[in-house]
Design an enzyme around this catalytic site. Structure first.
Site, PDB file in Angstrom:
ATOM      1  N   LYS A  86     -22.704  56.237  -9.117  1.00 50.41           N
ATOM      2  CA  LYS A  86     -21.349  55.940  -8.804  1.00 50.41           C
ATOM      3  C   LYS A  86     -21.151  55.244  -7.767  1.00 50.41           C
ATOM      4  CE  LYS A  86     -19.225  59.720 -11.599  1.00 50.41           C
ATOM      5  NZ  LYS A  86     -18.670  58.845 -12.875  1.00 50.41           N
TER       6      LYS A  86
ATOM      7  N   ARG B  30     -22.228  64.155 -22.330  1.00 52.21           N
ATOM      8  CA  ARG B  30     -22.336  64.206 -23.649  1.00 52.21           C
ATOM      9  C   ARG B  30     -23.731  64.736 -23.887  1.00 52.21           C
ATOM     10  NH1 ARG B  30     -20.700  57.747 -23.716  1.00 52.21           N
ATOM     11  NH2 ARG B  30     -19.443  58.861 -22.337  1.00 52.21           N
TER      12      ARG B  30
HETATM   13  N1  BES Z   1     -17.376  62.721 -15.221  1.00 52.07           N
HETATM   14  C1  BES Z   1     -17.397  61.304 -15.589  1.00 52.07           C
HETATM   15  C2  BES Z   1     -16.059  60.867 -16.322  1.00 52.07           C
HETATM   16  C3  BES Z   1     -14.921  61.171 -15.449  1.00 52.07           C
HETATM   17  C4  BES Z   1     -14.442  59.906 -14.859  1.00 52.07           C
HETATM   18  C5  BES Z   1     -14.254  62.099 -15.225  1.00 52.07           C
HETATM   19  C6  BES Z   1     -13.054  60.048 -13.920  1.00 52.07           C
HETATM   20  C7  BES Z   1     -13.041  62.352 -14.595  1.00 52.07           C
HETATM   21  C8  BES Z   1     -12.732  61.168 -13.830  1.00 52.07           C
HETATM   22  C9  BES Z   1     -18.613  61.176 -16.854  1.00 52.07           C
HETATM   23  O1  BES Z   1     -19.629  61.751 -16.568  1.00 52.07           O
HETATM   24  C10 BES Z   1     -18.744  59.513 -16.546  1.00 52.07           C
HETATM   25  O2  BES Z   1     -19.193  59.276 -15.675  1.00 52.07           O
HETATM   26  N2  BES Z   1     -18.476  59.054 -17.790  1.00 52.07           N
HETATM   27  C11 BES Z   1     -18.869  57.354 -17.568  1.00 52.07           C
HETATM   28  C12 BES Z   1     -19.219  57.210 -18.913  1.00 52.07           C
HETATM   29  C13 BES Z   1     -20.063  55.636 -18.841  1.00 52.07           C
HETATM   30  C14 BES Z   1     -21.137  55.740 -18.132  1.00 52.07           C
HETATM   31  C15 BES Z   1     -20.318  55.696 -20.383  1.00 52.07           C
HETATM   32  C16 BES Z   1     -17.499  56.735 -17.540  1.00 52.07           C
HETATM   33  O3  BES Z   1     -16.512  57.066 -17.930  1.00 52.07           O
HETATM   34  O4  BES Z   1     -17.382  55.802 -16.774  1.00 52.07           O
HETATM   35 MN    MN Z   2     -21.021  60.943 -15.243  1.00 49.95          MN
END
Ligand code: BES
Ligand code: MN
Ligand code: ZN
Length: 503
Positions: free
Chosen positions: A281, A355
């Site tokens: 991230k 997931r």
């Molecule tokens: N934990 C994150 C989702 C999230 C984002 C929760 C912001 C709370 C606030 C999750 O694991 C994630 O990183 N999801 C990605 C998925 C993508 C890579 C398909 C996302 O939402 O960007």
């Molecule tokens: Mn994630």
């Protein structure tokens, strides 16, 4: 830690209560207050209506005013909270107004408060629900997370009396008191867990919390840890944890309160820190990622309340606990893992880890005989894009279970919004080398993320709650300290209680 306040129900009229402060409310646009606020106004010789006439007091939503009473009534101060336009008023606003009012009292240094039930009179809400909302607001509003502060905050409200002059209503309130309190305490605990820095909230900590709940309430506990996950065929959960010094684990608390009613499994995403893994991230993107275990926290909080209330139904509480970090041992984009039960997943983005871990947890729930499965996860940023911070996102494969989840949210004043799960979306996560892939191709990110998890519920009734937008709020609001909200915990408890009654 969550600060403890003593809340009680009492009779009489609010204007006669001797407390540091009494709380009343005001709808926007009202010139001469009625009901309890009117009684206080009269006892104060029209002080409140004068303030309204001056334009000093307006009743706008969550506006608070604290006035001295100069000995005209036993209470030293009166706190007035705005309820906003009466047309828009609802349970959620009653709860938040209650929270805003007690926060204003706390800021003013008041130690003992008395409050009316917001919305039970002129507000037109069901009195019992309005009472529960008022009490939730008291606990939520006074919540603070100061375990990591060196200074000690002196201004703390110690007692709040909920005053109701009508004996029948008091009886209704007493009736719902045990669950209201058990839920409020669970929510405060969940907020502590989610606010705890990731250094102190690891997969080990989640296991310790579960162990403690098992000992306190007599749940049975199973923990599948580290390499054992591989022996049990759970490569997806194992894989996400490979970059961390802490072994990933699947934690299972079993509560047996009634046989022959089906077996409900509540499954929580417990990523104690989500850096994204090798699909790292941005710095800003991971600032709040200690909250990525909020689904797990809600499930454990629900377990606590269920342990307290002992409903006649059987429930499994599952937590997939893991830390998602990059490192030389981390899983990589392009890797393929086998989920419990045999299906394979191609990993294209290691940041779509929720997931993966929930795939194993849900598959496991199905394999040990859960009849209904509900997963709770901070799964996608896309859920926040869709609904902002106003509602959790819901989808699933079973109308009855989905409406039960919605009904539970409604009862607890929490918002949830249903998304479609049309079969066409399955095309979005087809893989060229494995059974499915862990990211979608054509948008609908929150739906795709959910449906990937649902793949492992197969034909078992399943619902998915994406809480990415509702469990954490960076800014302070009039009704809440910043940080964890404890969201969804109450609704999960409600779901279990409804389940026990309806079966
Ligand atoms: N934990 C994150 C989702 C999230 C984002 C929760 C912001 C709370 C606030 C999750 O694991 C994630 O990183 N999801 C990605 C998925 C993508 C890579 C398909 C996302 O939402 O960007
Ligand atoms: Mn994630
Ligand atoms: Zn995550």
């Amino acid at each position: 830690m969550a600060h403890r306040v003593k809340v009680s129900i009492s009779g009489g009229s609010i204007e006669k209560v001797a407390a540091d402060g009494i709380i009343v409310n005001l709808f926007e646009g009202v010139r001469v207050p009625g009901g309890a606020t009117g009684a206080v106004d009269e006892a104060l010789g029209g002080l409140l209506s004068d303030a309204i006439a001056m334009g000093e007091l307006k009743g706008t939503l969550y506006e608070t005013r604290v006035y001295p009473t100069f000995g005209r009534i036993p209470a030293k101060r009166v706190v007035v909270v705005g309820l906003g336009p009466s047309k828009e008023f609802n349970l959620l606003r009653a709860e938040r107004a209650s929270a805003a009012a007690v926060r204003a009292g706390a800021r003013a240094g008041l130690r003992t408060l008395a409050t009316i039930v917001h919305g039970a009179g002129i507000g037109g809400l069901d009195p019992q629900k309005a009472f529960a909302a008022t009490v939730r607001g008291i606990y939520k509003g006074l919540y603070r997370f100061d375990a990591y502060r060196s200074g000690k905050e002196e201004r703390q409200v110690e007692m709040v009396e909920v005053v109701e002059r009508n004996e029948e209503k008091r009886e209704l309130y007493r009736h719902i008191w045990p669950e209201t309190q058990a839920i409020a305490e669970a929510v405060a605990k969940v907020r502590d867990w989610v606010n705890t820095p990731p250094r102190d909230m690891t997969p080990e900590t989640l296991e310790a919390i579960a162990r403690n709940l098992a000992e306190t309430y007599g749940f049975s506990l199973e923990v599948i840890r580290g390499e054992e996950l591989l022996e049990r065929g759970m490569e997806a959960l194992y894989g996400v944890g490979k970059g961390s010094q802490y072994a990933p684990r699947l934690i299972r608390l079993s509560y047996r309160g009634g046989e022959g009613k089906g077996l409900l499994a509540l499954v929580g995403k417990g990523v104690t820190f989500d850096s994204g893994g090798l699909s790292l991230k941005t710095a800003q993107g991971m600032e709040t990622m200690k909250m990525d275990m909020a689904g797990a926290a809600a499930v454990l909080g629900a377990a606590q309340a269920v342990g307290e209330l002992k409903p006649k139904v059987s429930v499994e509480f599952l937590v997939a606990a893991v830390e998602n970090l990059p490192g030389s041992r981390s899983q990589k984009p392009g890797d393929i893992v086998r989920v419990q039960g045999g299906k394979t997943v191609e990993i294209l983005n290691t940041d779509a880890e929720g997931r993966l871990i929930l795939a194993d947890a849900v598959a496991y729930a199905r394999s040990f005989g859960a009849s209904h499965i509900v997963d709770v996860a901070t799964l996608t940023g896309a859920a926040v894009v869709a609904l902002g911070q106003e509602a959790s996102l819901l989808l699933g494969n079973d109308e009855e279970l989905l409406s039960a989840v919605e009904k539970a949210h409604e009862a607890q004043g929490e918002r949830i919004w249903r998304m479609p799960s049309w079969p066409e979306y399955r095309e979005y996560f087809k893989s060229s080398v494995a059974d499915i892939r862990n990211t979608g191709k054509g948008g609908a990110g929150a739906i795709v993320g959910g449906l990937i998890i649902g793949t492992f519920a197969e034909d078992r009734p399943w619902a998915h709650i994406d809480v990415a937008g509702t469990v954490f709020r960076e800014e302070e609001t009039p009704y809440s300290a910043p940080g964890a909200t404890g969201g969804t915990t109450a609704s999960l408890v409600q779901l279990v209680l409804d389940w026990a009654k309806g079966r």
